[in-house]
Motif scaffolding. Sequence first.
Motif, mmCIF file in Angstrom:
data_model
loop_
_atom_site.group_PDB
_atom_site.id
_atom_site.type_symbol
_atom_site.label_atom_id
_atom_site.label_comp_id
_atom_site.label_asym_id
_atom_site.label_seq_id
_atom_site.Cartn_x
_atom_site.Cartn_y
_atom_site.Cartn_z
ATOM 1 N N ILE A 278 0.843 -1.202 0.000
ATOM 2 C CA ILE A 278 0.000 0.000 0.000
ATOM 3 C C ILE A 278 0.873 1.245 0.000
ATOM 4 N N ALA A 279 1.911 1.252 0.824
ATOM 5 C CA ALA A 279 2.802 2.415 0.881
ATOM 6 C C ALA A 279 3.448 2.691 -0.469
ATOM 7 N N SER A 280 3.697 1.637 -1.248
ATOM 8 C CA SER A 280 4.334 1.825 -2.557
ATOM 9 C C SER A 280 3.446 2.576 -3.528
ATOM 10 N N LEU A 281 2.158 2.681 -3.222
ATOM 11 C CA LEU A 281 1.227 3.410 -4.076
ATOM 12 C C LEU A 281 1.177 4.893 -3.735
ATOM 13 N N GLY A 282 1.919 5.314 -2.698
ATOM 14 C CA GLY A 282 1.756 6.658 -2.164
ATOM 15 C C GLY A 282 2.884 7.618 -2.409
ATOM 16 N N GLY A 283 3.763 7.363 -3.369
ATOM 17 C CA GLY A 283 4.792 8.338 -3.694
ATOM 18 C C GLY A 283 6.017 8.216 -2.820
ATOM 19 N N THR A 284 6.547 9.364 -2.402
ATOM 20 C CA THR A 284 7.814 9.397 -1.672
ATOM 21 C C THR A 284 7.597 9.749 -0.204
ATOM 22 N N GLY A 285 8.704 9.683 0.559
ATOM 23 C CA GLY A 285 8.656 10.001 1.978
ATOM 24 C C GLY A 285 8.773 8.753 2.817
ATOM 25 N N GLY A 286 8.593 8.913 4.130
ATOM 26 C CA GLY A 286 8.611 7.778 5.038
ATOM 27 C C GLY A 286 7.391 6.904 4.815
ATOM 28 N N ARG A 288 4.878 6.024 6.711
ATOM 29 C CA ARG A 288 3.582 6.556 7.118
ATOM 30 C C ARG A 288 3.107 7.652 6.164
ATOM 31 N N GLU A 289 4.025 8.492 5.697
ATOM 32 C CA GLU A 289 3.642 9.536 4.745
ATOM 33 C C GLU A 289 3.165 8.919 3.429
ATOM 34 N N ARG A 290 3.835 7.864 2.986
ATOM 35 C CA ARG A 290 3.419 7.209 1.744
ATOM 36 C C ARG A 290 2.071 6.511 1.911
ATOM 37 N N LEU A 291 1.812 5.957 3.088
ATOM 38 C CA LEU A 291 0.508 5.363 3.353
ATOM 39 C C LEU A 291 -0.600 6.405 3.269
ATOM 40 N N ALA A 292 -0.348 7.592 3.818
ATOM 41 C CA ALA A 292 -1.348 8.665 3.759
ATOM 42 C C ALA A 292 -1.646 9.039 2.316
ATOM 43 N N GLY A 293 -0.600 9.151 1.485
ATOM 44 C CA GLY A 293 -0.801 9.469 0.088
ATOM 45 C C GLY A 293 -1.565 8.381 -0.639
ATOM 46 N N ALA A 294 -1.238 7.137 -0.335
ATOM 47 C CA ALA A 294 -1.919 6.019 -0.981
ATOM 48 C C ALA A 294 -3.403 6.006 -0.636
#
Length: 402
Positions: A278-286, A288-294
């Motif tokens: 899921i995090a891989s779908l959310g762009g860059t950053g740590g 948790r930040e990538r999870l938020a984007g996803a």
Amino acid sequence: MAPEMALDIARLRTHFPSLSSGIAHFDSAGGTQTPGVVGRAVAATLTGPLSNRGTNLLPERNAEQAVAGFRSAFADFLNADPRGVVYGRSATQLGYDFSRHLGRDWGPGDEIVVTRLDHDANIRPWVQAAARQGATVRWIGVDPDTAGLCMDQVADAVGPATRLVAVTAASNLLGTRPDIPAIARLAHAAGALLYVDGVHYAAHAAVDIRALGADFFVCSPYKFFGPHCAVLAAEPDLLGSIRPDKLLPSTDAVPERFEFGTLPYELLAGATAAVDFIASLGGTGGRRERLAGAFAAIEAREAGLLARVEEFLAGLDAATVHSRSAARTATLLASFRGHEAAQVSRFLAGRDVQAPAGSFYAVEASRRLGLGDAGGLRIGPAPYTSDEDVQRLLDGLAEYFS
């Protein structure tokens, strides 16, 4: 990551081997399909080298890493302390375990609050534990006109005698998302604990258990691309104040004191891989930040798909849509005048469209809506649901009602 980021659906679908079956899946509320990376993580861990946990040899270290990786991943996923992440076989099992752990201190004069919106796994364990201890159960109702929790009843139900409030963060039947922070404030003002069933919620929105105010939060990775297991998160100090029954030689450390027997390291690795996917779908950053984007992208995508279904059903005279709450996930429950939902579901299945019918263990809500135990047709897209899948669903419904 900015909310306007869009999912690449064609690319996303290539990660799910099961989609090659040609079935259009609308049962995400019952469990999603699984990406290859999760299956590979399970297989790689299970085939080892692997042994019981330790630090001397590689098999021991692999087991340790599976556990540590799992706790770290779900700390990021839930905004929790990794020392407060507990593995469970299922949300139902965790509910029964913690109803026994917490309920042993209840007695006559104590009150437990449950809702008619919840899956029975967040009702019956508490009701049964209260009955064993002579405690009183208070109920919060569902408004059938809005499919929302009767928030005016919360203040009446929660008071000085309340020991615990159990509530869903999102209804698995209707998608309704109650105002959990508001309920948390009332519960904590009364000195009560808040146990939140986040099984449905965690598949559709970024979770922050601290912002929600949950003392206990439960989710199930198989609802968001992972294997069949469950997770409970709480503050380590709170878990440290609870004394479960345990085997004499087993550790008394938190959170291990709540995990009985040898852990399934392969499932822990698979659950970790699901969070990372899921995090891989959310762009860059740590992470948790990538999870938020996803999840911002997932919510936008699912809402758009569901809007097409709602528009179609609005023009179907026989249909009644029961998912009406202004705050809800992309989950829709419908019934059809003169037609059993199960019959509609079977017709769609004959066209390789999976949209199941039932009450899905949310029997209290189904009865309150006037649907009895039979429930309705539940439609729940997932992030990998294509526009073509939605069209096949709508074409199938149009054919059935023609």
